[in-house]
Design an enzyme around this catalytic site. Structure first.
Site, PDB file in Angstrom:
ATOM      1  N   ARG A 152       0.805  -1.216   0.000  1.00 12.19           N
ATOM      2  CA  ARG A 152       0.000   0.000   0.000  1.00 12.19           C
ATOM      3  C   ARG A 152       0.845   1.275   0.000  1.00 12.19           C
ATOM      4  O   ARG A 152       0.358   2.365  -0.245  1.00 12.19           O
ATOM      5  CB  ARG A 152      -0.958  -0.011   1.212  1.00 12.19           C
ATOM      6  N   THR A 208       1.212 -12.669   9.173  1.00  6.12           N
ATOM      7  CA  THR A 208       1.954 -12.290  10.388  1.00  6.12           C
ATOM      8  C   THR A 208       2.252 -13.509  11.280  1.00  6.12           C
ATOM      9  O   THR A 208       3.302 -13.558  11.931  1.00  6.12           O
ATOM     10  CB  THR A 208       1.172 -11.238  11.201  1.00  6.12           C
ATOM     11  N   GLU A 240      -9.874  -9.872  11.974  1.00  5.50           N
ATOM     12  CA  GLU A 240      -9.364  -8.901  10.999  1.00  5.50           C
ATOM     13  C   GLU A 240     -10.521  -8.229  10.255  1.00  5.50           C
ATOM     14  O   GLU A 240     -11.564  -8.849  10.043  1.00  5.50           O
ATOM     15  CB  GLU A 240      -8.430  -9.609  10.006  1.00  5.50           C
ATOM     16  N   ARG A 267      31.462  21.409   4.230  1.00  2.00           N
ATOM     17  CA  ARG A 267      31.142  19.976   4.099  1.00  2.00           C
ATOM     18  C   ARG A 267      32.335  19.071   4.352  1.00  2.00           C
ATOM     19  O   ARG A 267      33.461  19.534   4.559  1.00  2.00           O
ATOM     20  CB  ARG A 267      30.563  19.713   2.702  1.00  2.00           C
ATOM     21  N   ASN A 326      43.036  22.125  -5.582  1.00  2.93           N
ATOM     22  CA  ASN A 326      43.382  20.896  -4.847  1.00  2.93           C
ATOM     23  C   ASN A 326      43.385  19.651  -5.717  1.00  2.93           C
ATOM     24  O   ASN A 326      43.852  18.610  -5.302  1.00  2.93           O
ATOM     25  CB  ASN A 326      42.404  20.690  -3.684  1.00  2.93           C
TER      26      ASN A 326
HETATM   27  C1  UD1 Z   1      -2.062  -6.220  11.757  1.00  3.18           C
HETATM   28  C2  UD1 Z   1      -2.936  -7.111  12.634  1.00  3.18           C
HETATM   29  C3  UD1 Z   1      -4.157  -6.331  13.070  1.00  3.18           C
HETATM   30  C4  UD1 Z   1      -3.733  -5.081  13.816  1.00  3.18           C
HETATM   31  C5  UD1 Z   1      -2.783  -4.245  12.961  1.00  3.18           C
HETATM   32  C6  UD1 Z   1      -2.192  -3.109  13.821  1.00  3.18           C
HETATM   33  C7  UD1 Z   1      -2.640  -9.447  11.836  1.00  3.18           C
HETATM   34  C8  UD1 Z   1      -3.228 -10.522  11.008  1.00  3.18           C
HETATM   35  N1  UD1 Z   1      -3.333  -8.281  11.886  1.00  3.18           N
HETATM   36  O1  UD1 Z   1      -2.808  -5.899  10.589  1.00  3.18           O
HETATM   37  O2  UD1 Z   1      -4.974  -7.136  13.909  1.00  3.18           O
HETATM   38  O3  UD1 Z   1      -4.868  -4.314  14.155  1.00  3.18           O
HETATM   39  O4  UD1 Z   1      -1.684  -5.064  12.494  1.00  3.18           O
HETATM   40  O5  UD1 Z   1      -1.396  -2.242  13.072  1.00  3.18           O
HETATM   41  O6  UD1 Z   1      -1.621  -9.638  12.438  1.00  3.18           O
HETATM   42  N2  UD1 Z   1       4.467  -8.824   7.940  1.00  3.18           N
HETATM   43  C9  UD1 Z   1       5.451  -9.776   7.791  1.00  3.18           C
HETATM   44  N3  UD1 Z   1       5.183 -10.907   7.084  1.00  3.18           N
HETATM   45  C10 UD1 Z   1       3.976 -11.164   6.546  1.00  3.18           C
HETATM   46  C11 UD1 Z   1       2.954 -10.193   6.709  1.00  3.18           C
HETATM   47  C12 UD1 Z   1       3.240  -9.027   7.421  1.00  3.18           C
HETATM   48  O7  UD1 Z   1       6.573  -9.596   8.271  1.00  3.18           O
HETATM   49  O8  UD1 Z   1       3.826 -12.236   5.939  1.00  3.18           O
HETATM   50  C13 UD1 Z   1       4.772  -7.604   8.712  1.00  3.18           C
HETATM   51  C14 UD1 Z   1       4.583  -6.329   7.899  1.00  3.18           C
HETATM   52  O9  UD1 Z   1       5.802  -5.943   7.306  1.00  3.18           O
HETATM   53  C15 UD1 Z   1       4.136  -5.329   8.959  1.00  3.18           C
HETATM   54  C16 UD1 Z   1       3.492  -6.191  10.030  1.00  3.18           C
HETATM   55  O10 UD1 Z   1       3.874  -7.531   9.775  1.00  3.18           O
HETATM   56  O11 UD1 Z   1       5.222  -4.647   9.525  1.00  3.18           O
HETATM   57  C17 UD1 Z   1       1.979  -6.088  10.036  1.00  3.18           C
HETATM   58  O12 UD1 Z   1       1.488  -6.469   8.765  1.00  3.18           O
HETATM   59  P1  UD1 Z   1       0.346  -5.659   8.052  1.00  3.18           P
HETATM   60  O13 UD1 Z   1       0.078  -6.305   6.731  1.00  3.18           O
HETATM   61  O14 UD1 Z   1       0.620  -4.209   8.060  1.00  3.18           O
HETATM   62  O15 UD1 Z   1      -0.878  -6.010   9.040  1.00  3.18           O
HETATM   63  P2  UD1 Z   1      -2.205  -5.191   9.255  1.00  3.18           P
HETATM   64  O16 UD1 Z   1      -3.133  -5.469   8.123  1.00  3.18           O
HETATM   65  O17 UD1 Z   1      -1.902  -3.773   9.544  1.00  3.18           O
HETATM   66 CA    CA Z   2      -0.064  -2.514   9.484  1.00  2.00          CA
END
Ligand code: UD1
Ligand code: CA
Length: 449
Positions: free
Chosen positions: A15, A78, A154, A331, A384
């Site tokens: 996004r 996540t 979610e 600098r 220089n």
């Molecule tokens: C997530 C939570 C949501 C919470 C919100 C708060 C889950 C399923 N949902 O949603 O409940 O309200 O955060 O901000 O956990 N990431 C990985 N690997 C992946 C997917 C994501 O490392 O496979 C990392 C992303 O880089 C990010 C974080 O996890 O930093 C959260 O992922 P994101 O997709 O932003 O989750 P949200 O939809 O915001």
């Molecule tokens: Ca997020």
């Protein structure tokens, strides 16, 4: 009890619509993830796993060996991400703080308070939550009739009824390690997004384990950055915090909307900052300095009572009582002692300048050492660069370098030497010596008019 942390930062940040992995994206002059690392360390957590995947080399280059890395090659959700760290942590006992790399406003106090609350309540899992007026896009905290947490749902999986829930999951959790690892083995991707949600561990643990929320009042600090619009909102919050703190300490920010002061800048009292000024990197501004308008200072130290106007300073040290500008450029590790005057269109590069030097107009001082009270005339240049290498110019104290003098480096000009204007000098000059090289003047009738 041992404390660990897992930061989720493997996501692409689709996004955001940028190439850089989201959590490495600069937020008010500093990578997003650095805010979180600093806050975790400030709350006494040093054993940190960072989940990396998309462009992991960006993180490895940035964070070096200050964290442990767990690689998530495919971003399957996540829960799957945390599992990558769990594999490496499986024998560790204690509690783990899990948080997302995209929630940089979560401060060290909130982290410490959540841990204290978790321990006091003897929870297996504590979810940091808050009520949001507009809970759209966040996971909702679902409770049973008795008020106990039974799930996090979610946005995309919420029923119309659940969408009305205002209490949201911040993505910050404190959880018992072994219970976490047990639950991670059991989550599935049976949901609208076909992802392994970390939030599903709540449903798995709730029957047997004590799960609670640590609800905080200030929803702002839990904002998750998913696009450049929220990034800009968070920047405004950070800017406000920094500016208000400085103003309360007696630093005058004139038209502060036009001023950028980064999170690692330190400013002593009595300083005035004029409009359109950018201070970034680990910069220090000394007492009663006057900075701006229209100036940029990056990764530099500025001494007390120094005045800098319409100028640019990068990676340098400027001592006390200097007057720089308008339109000077300093600098590359230049070091200026005190009470110098560096004026209009003067460039100072990798130069060490003692005190009370005057270089008021149109000069280039590169790879040079300049003694106290030397006068550098208008248009004087340290030559220089010979096309291949850079060479050094040393100018003694009380030397007078006339206008439009070329000093062809390497060379040394003695103390108290005097070089007449227009001279091009390619050899050393002793102390107290006068030098002049000037083509003979010819006068003829004007054939051009
Ligand atoms: C997530 C939570 C949501 C919470 C919100 C708060 C889950 C399923 N949902 O949603 O409940 O309200 O955060 O901000 O956990 N990431 C990985 N690997 C992946 C997917 C994501 O490392 O496979 C990392 C992303 O880089 C990010 C974080 O996890 O930093 C959260 O992922 P994101 O997709 O932003 O989750 P949200 O939809 O915001
Ligand atoms: Ca997020």
């Amino acid at each position: 009890m041992n404390k660990y942390a897992i930061i989720l930062s493997a996501g692409k940040g689709t996004r955001m619509k940028t190439e850089l992995p989201k959590c490495a994206y600069p937020l008010y002059g500093k990578p997003m993830i650095n805010y979180i690392l600093e806050n975790l360390r400030a709350s006494g957590i040093n054993d940190i796993w960072t989940i990396v995947g998309h462009k992991k080399e960006v993180f490895e280059e940035m964070l070096k060996d200050t964290v442990n890395y767990a690689v998530q090659n495919e971003q399957l959700g996540t829960g799957h991400a945390v599992k990558m760290a769990a594999l490496a942590m499986k024998d560790l006992k204690g509690i783990t703080i899990i948080l997302a790399g995209d929630t940089p406003l979560i401060d060290s106090k909130t982290i410490s308070d959540a841990i204290d609350y978790h321990n006091k309540q003897k929870h297996t899992m504590t979810i940091v939550s808050t009520d949001m007026d507009n809970p759209f896009s966040y996971g909702r905290i679902v409770r049973n009739k008795a008020g106990n947490v039974i799930a996090i749902r979610e946005e995309k999986d919420c029923s119309e009824q659940e969408k009305l829930i205002k209490e949201i999951n911040s993505g910050l959790y404190v959880i018992d390690n072994q219970k976490l690892f047990w639950a991670l083995e059991r989550i599935t991707n049976n949901n609208v997004k076909n992802e392994y949600y970390l939030t599903d561990i709540v449903g798995l643990l709730q029957e047997k384990e004590k799960i609670g929320t640590y609800k905080i009042a200030d929803a702002d600090i839990l904002i998750g950055i998913n696009d450049l619009v929220t990034l800009s909102e968070v920047e405004q919050i950070i800017k406000n915090r920094i500016d208000l703190d400085l103003m309360q300490k007696g630093i005058n920010l004139i038209n502060r909307a036009s001023i950028f002061i980064g999170p690692d800048v330190k400013i002593e009292e009595g300083v005035t900052i004029y409009p359109n000024t950018i201070l970034s990197g680990p910069t220090i501004i000394g007492k009663e300095a006057i900075i701006g308008p229209n100036s940029e200072i990056h990764n530099s130290m500025i001494g007390s009572q120094t005045k800098i106007t319409h100028s640019v300073i990068y990676n340098s040290k400027v001592g006390n009582g200097n007057y720089i500008g308008p339109y000077a450029h300093i600098r590359d590790n230049s070091v200026l002692a005190s009470n110098n005057r560096i004026g209009n269109f003067v460039e100072v590069k990798s130069a060490a300048i003692k005190d009370n030097v005057m270089a008021c107009h149109l000069a280039y001082l590169g790879d040079a050492e300049i003694g106290s009270r030397a006068n550098i005339g208008c248009g004087a240049v340290t030559v220089n660069f010979d096309g291949k290498n850079k060479h050094k110019t040393v100018i003694g104290k009380d030397a007078f370098i006339g206008c439009n003098v070329n000093l062809i480096a390497p060379l040394t000009i003695g103390d108290n030497a005097f070089i007449a204007c227009g001279t091009t000098l390619g050899e050393n000059l002793d102390n107290n010596t006068f030098a002049i090289s000037r083509p003979e003047l010819k006068k003829k009738p004007n054939k051009f008019k």
